[in-house]
Structures are given as structure tokens and as C-alpha cells.
Design a protein around this motif. Structure first.
Motif, PDB file in Angstrom:
ATOM      1  N   ARG A  11      66.901  31.789  71.289  1.00 15.79           N
ATOM      2  CA  ARG A  11      68.005  32.318  70.494  1.00 15.79           C
ATOM      3  C   ARG A  11      68.689  31.178  69.749  1.00 15.79           C
ATOM      4  O   ARG A  11      68.638  30.023  70.176  1.00 15.79           O
ATOM      5  CB  ARG A  11      69.048  33.001  71.391  1.00 15.79           C
ATOM      6  N   THR A  12      69.350  31.535  68.666  1.00 14.71           N
ATOM      7  CA  THR A  12      70.171  30.590  67.912  1.00 14.71           C
ATOM      8  C   THR A  12      71.598  31.106  67.867  1.00 14.71           C
ATOM      9  O   THR A  12      71.822  32.307  67.699  1.00 14.71           O
ATOM     10  CB  THR A  12      69.637  30.401  66.480  1.00 14.71           C
ATOM     11  N   ASP A  40      82.297  22.862  75.550  1.00 14.52           N
ATOM     12  CA  ASP A  40      81.590  23.552  76.628  1.00 14.52           C
ATOM     13  C   ASP A  40      80.522  24.449  76.006  1.00 14.52           C
ATOM     14  O   ASP A  40      80.842  25.445  75.356  1.00 14.52           O
ATOM     15  CB  ASP A  40      82.567  24.383  77.470  1.00 14.52           C
ATOM     16  N   ILE A  41      79.286  24.075  76.180  1.00 10.35           N
ATOM     17  CA  ILE A  41      78.153  24.856  75.686  1.00 10.35           C
ATOM     18  C   ILE A  41      77.309  25.201  76.907  1.00 10.35           C
ATOM     19  O   ILE A  41      76.507  24.390  77.389  1.00 10.35           O
ATOM     20  CB  ILE A  41      77.349  24.080  74.636  1.00 10.35           C
ATOM     21  N   ALA A  42      77.497  26.404  77.420  1.00 10.69           N
ATOM     22  CA  ALA A  42      76.965  26.776  78.734  1.00 10.69           C
ATOM     23  C   ALA A  42      75.443  26.820  78.770  1.00 10.69           C
ATOM     24  O   ALA A  42      74.829  26.557  79.812  1.00 10.69           O
ATOM     25  CB  ALA A  42      77.537  28.128  79.148  1.00 10.69           C
ATOM     26  N   GLU A  43      74.814  27.176  77.654  1.00  9.41           N
ATOM     27  CA  GLU A  43      73.359  27.311  77.642  1.00  9.41           C
ATOM     28  C   GLU A  43      72.718  25.912  77.575  1.00  9.41           C
ATOM     29  O   GLU A  43      72.786  25.254  76.533  1.00  9.41           O
ATOM     30  CB  GLU A  43      72.898  28.153  76.445  1.00  9.41           C
ATOM     31  N   THR A  44      72.141  25.473  78.648  1.00 12.91           N
ATOM     32  CA  THR A  44      71.569  24.128  78.695  1.00 12.91           C
ATOM     33  C   THR A  44      70.042  24.128  78.687  1.00 12.91           C
ATOM     34  O   THR A  44      69.432  23.099  78.400  1.00 12.91           O
ATOM     35  CB  THR A  44      72.048  23.386  79.961  1.00 12.91           C
ATOM     36  N   ARG A  47      67.955  23.562  75.201  1.00 13.03           N
ATOM     37  CA  ARG A  47      68.957  23.505  74.131  1.00 13.03           C
ATOM     38  C   ARG A  47      68.584  22.454  73.089  1.00 13.03           C
ATOM     39  O   ARG A  47      68.265  21.312  73.422  1.00 13.03           O
ATOM     40  CB  ARG A  47      70.334  23.193  74.718  1.00 13.03           C
ATOM     41  N   VAL A  48      68.608  22.872  71.843  1.00 13.37           N
ATOM     42  CA  VAL A  48      68.325  21.975  70.720  1.00 13.37           C
ATOM     43  C   VAL A  48      69.425  22.161  69.684  1.00 13.37           C
ATOM     44  O   VAL A  48      69.666  23.274  69.214  1.00 13.37           O
ATOM     45  CB  VAL A  48      66.956  22.283  70.078  1.00 13.37           C
ATOM     46  N   PHE A  49      70.105  21.076  69.326  1.00 11.39           N
ATOM     47  CA  PHE A  49      71.128  21.154  68.283  1.00 11.39           C
ATOM     48  C   PHE A  49      70.439  21.222  66.924  1.00 11.39           C
ATOM     49  O   PHE A  49      69.676  20.334  66.548  1.00 11.39           O
ATOM     50  CB  PHE A  49      72.061  19.947  68.356  1.00 11.39           C
ATOM     51  N   LYS A  50      70.716  22.295  66.194  1.00 13.20           N
ATOM     52  CA  LYS A  50      70.102  22.503  64.884  1.00 13.20           C
ATOM     53  C   LYS A  50      71.005  22.032  63.743  1.00 13.20           C
ATOM     54  O   LYS A  50      70.529  21.578  62.711  1.00 13.20           O
ATOM     55  CB  LYS A  50      69.767  23.987  64.685  1.00 13.20           C
ATOM     56  N   TYR A 144      73.067  25.845  67.633  1.00 11.42           N
ATOM     57  CA  TYR A 144      72.052  25.343  68.570  1.00 11.42           C
ATOM     58  C   TYR A 144      71.089  26.455  68.969  1.00 11.42           C
ATOM     59  O   TYR A 144      71.369  27.641  68.838  1.00 11.42           O
ATOM     60  CB  TYR A 144      72.706  24.737  69.814  1.00 11.42           C
ATOM     61  N   GLU A 145      69.949  26.026  69.460  1.00 12.84           N
ATOM     62  CA  GLU A 145      68.893  26.909  69.938  1.00 12.84           C
ATOM     63  C   GLU A 145      68.800  26.754  71.444  1.00 12.84           C
ATOM     64  O   GLU A 145      69.030  25.669  71.985  1.00 12.84           O
ATOM     65  CB  GLU A 145      67.576  26.474  69.277  1.00 12.84           C
ATOM     66  N   TYR A 146      68.460  27.836  72.161  1.00 13.13           N
ATOM     67  CA  TYR A 146      68.385  27.755  73.616  1.00 13.13           C
ATOM     68  C   TYR A 146      67.457  28.846  74.147  1.00 13.13           C
ATOM     69  O   TYR A 146      67.096  29.787  73.429  1.00 13.13           O
ATOM     70  CB  TYR A 146      69.779  27.889  74.242  1.00 13.13           C
TER      71      TYR A 146
END
Length: 205
Positions: A11-12, A40-44, A47-50, A144-146
Motif C-alpha cells: 500500500r501507499t 510516528d509511522i506505525a507501519e514498519t 516500509r519505503v519512503f517514496k 511511503y509504501e508498506y
């Protein structure tokens, strides 16, 4: 032998975090570092910062015409040193107060320095060449993508439009409308998710 089928749903998502607006006058060629906030970005998982963008808005506060000659935007995550970028140009001021919006792409810095945890502290620094500024605001826009299948707790930014005013504003404090801020959580709240923890509130005007 067992050959399981593993399904990963990528997902993005885009979230935003705001810093406290600086309402004091900032003299020209003077650096200002916003107080640190905790992202706080809960999805780890995976995870890729786009795309990570700094967005800064400000208004000139000089008593006489001053032409902007440069701006600096710096970013700092955790204990890593500030990473600064200065853009040099001239925006000529003919005597009217000017409002500005500046952006900087810091995706690669986040990719290298955010780490694998959910939370990270962050600061942004600014400096403006040849112009005094006031009402300096800043936010981060993080896309971000996760792996959705591995995310049990999720982060999101919810934007709730409030009422607008169409008449002239005076110098007197006035309320806009009568139903501005709705109940957010609980049985009658506008956010339906379970076990909600609100990390950040901010208003954009």
C-alpha cells in the motif's frame, strides 16, 4: 515438503506532521530551528519512503521594501546532524508585504536516517536572506509504501474541513460558524476506527 503461498499487499499512504508556528519576528539572515516533534509511522514492515517534502510558509515583516535573496531549509532526524540546503535567487519587493511558500525534497535523507522503528524525532531549520519574516509555519508531507498484510497498527492523517467565512474580517476576534470542530473519537465520533491514539492536531488557515 510444504510450499506456502505468501500474499503481500503493498500500500501507499501520505501522512502530514506540523511544527508549531513561529509568530515572533525573525530578523533577516538569522537561523530559526523549529522545536522537535516526534514522528510516528506505525507501519514498519517493508516500509519505503517514496516522497518526503518540507513545506514552509512565511510572511515578510520588514518596515521597508526588502528583496528576498535566498532561503535555507534544514532537516534533522534523531541524533544525526542537520542537513541544510540553501537556494539563492532574488524576489524583488516593490514595497508590499509578501507571503512565501518554500519546498524541499528530503526523501533520500529520510531513507538513510529514519531507521526501522515506528517513531523518530525530527527538526526543521530555516533562514531567509535579506528579508525579515514572521508567522513561519512548517509541515512534513510524507508518502511511503508498506506491507499492509503485516500492519496491525496504522497511521493516517485525517483532514476535516471546517466552516468558511465569505464576508470581510475586522480587527475583532470573531467565530466562524457554530459547528467548527466535531467530536473525533468515541461512539459518536467522526473517526470510526478502534483503539485510536491521536498523535498530532493542527489547523491550516
Amino acid at each position: 515438503a510444504i510450499f506456502p503461498h505468501i500474499h503481500m499487499a503493498t500500500r501507499t499512504k501520505t501522512v502530514e506532521y506540523a511544527f508549531t508556528t513561529n509568530t515572533a519576528n525573525l530578523a533577516l539572515a538569522t537561523r530559526y530551528d523549529f522545536a522537535a516533534v516526534t514522528l510516528d509511522i506505525a507501519e514498519t514492515s517493508s516500509r519505503v519512503f517514496k516522497s518526503v517534502i518540507i513545506q514552509v510558509t512565511s510572511r515578510s515583516s520588514a518596515a521597508t521594501a526588502q528583496s528576498l535573496t535566498s532561503y535555507l531549509l534544514g532537516i534533522k532526524l534523531g541524533a544525526v546532524a542537520f542537513n541544510d540546503s540553501t537556494t539563492t535567487f532574488t524576489i524583488t519587493d516593490t514595497g508590499d508585504h509578501q507571503s512565501f511558500m518554500f519546498h524541499r525534497d528530503v526523501t533520500s535523507y529520510f531513507t538513510t536516517n529514519y531507521g526501522g522503528a515506528a517513531t523518530q524525532t525530527c527538526q526543521v531549520g530555516v533562514q531567509f536572506g535579506a528579508v525579515a519574516m514572521i508567522n513561519i509555519s512548517c509541515k512534513l508531507i510524507i508518502t511511503y509504501e508498506y506491507d499492509d498484510s503485516s500492519a496491525t497498527t496504522r497511521t493516517k492523517t485525517v483532514k476535516i474541513p471546517l466552516e468558511s467565512n465569505t464576508s470581510n474580517l475586522t480587527a475583532t476576534l470573531a467565530q466562524l460558524g457554530t459547528n467548527q470542530i466535531p467530536i473525533l473519537t468515541g461512539g459518536s465520533g467522526i473517526l470510526p476506527e478502534n483503539t485510536i491514539t491521536i498523535k498530532d492536531y493542527f489547523f491550516e488557515i
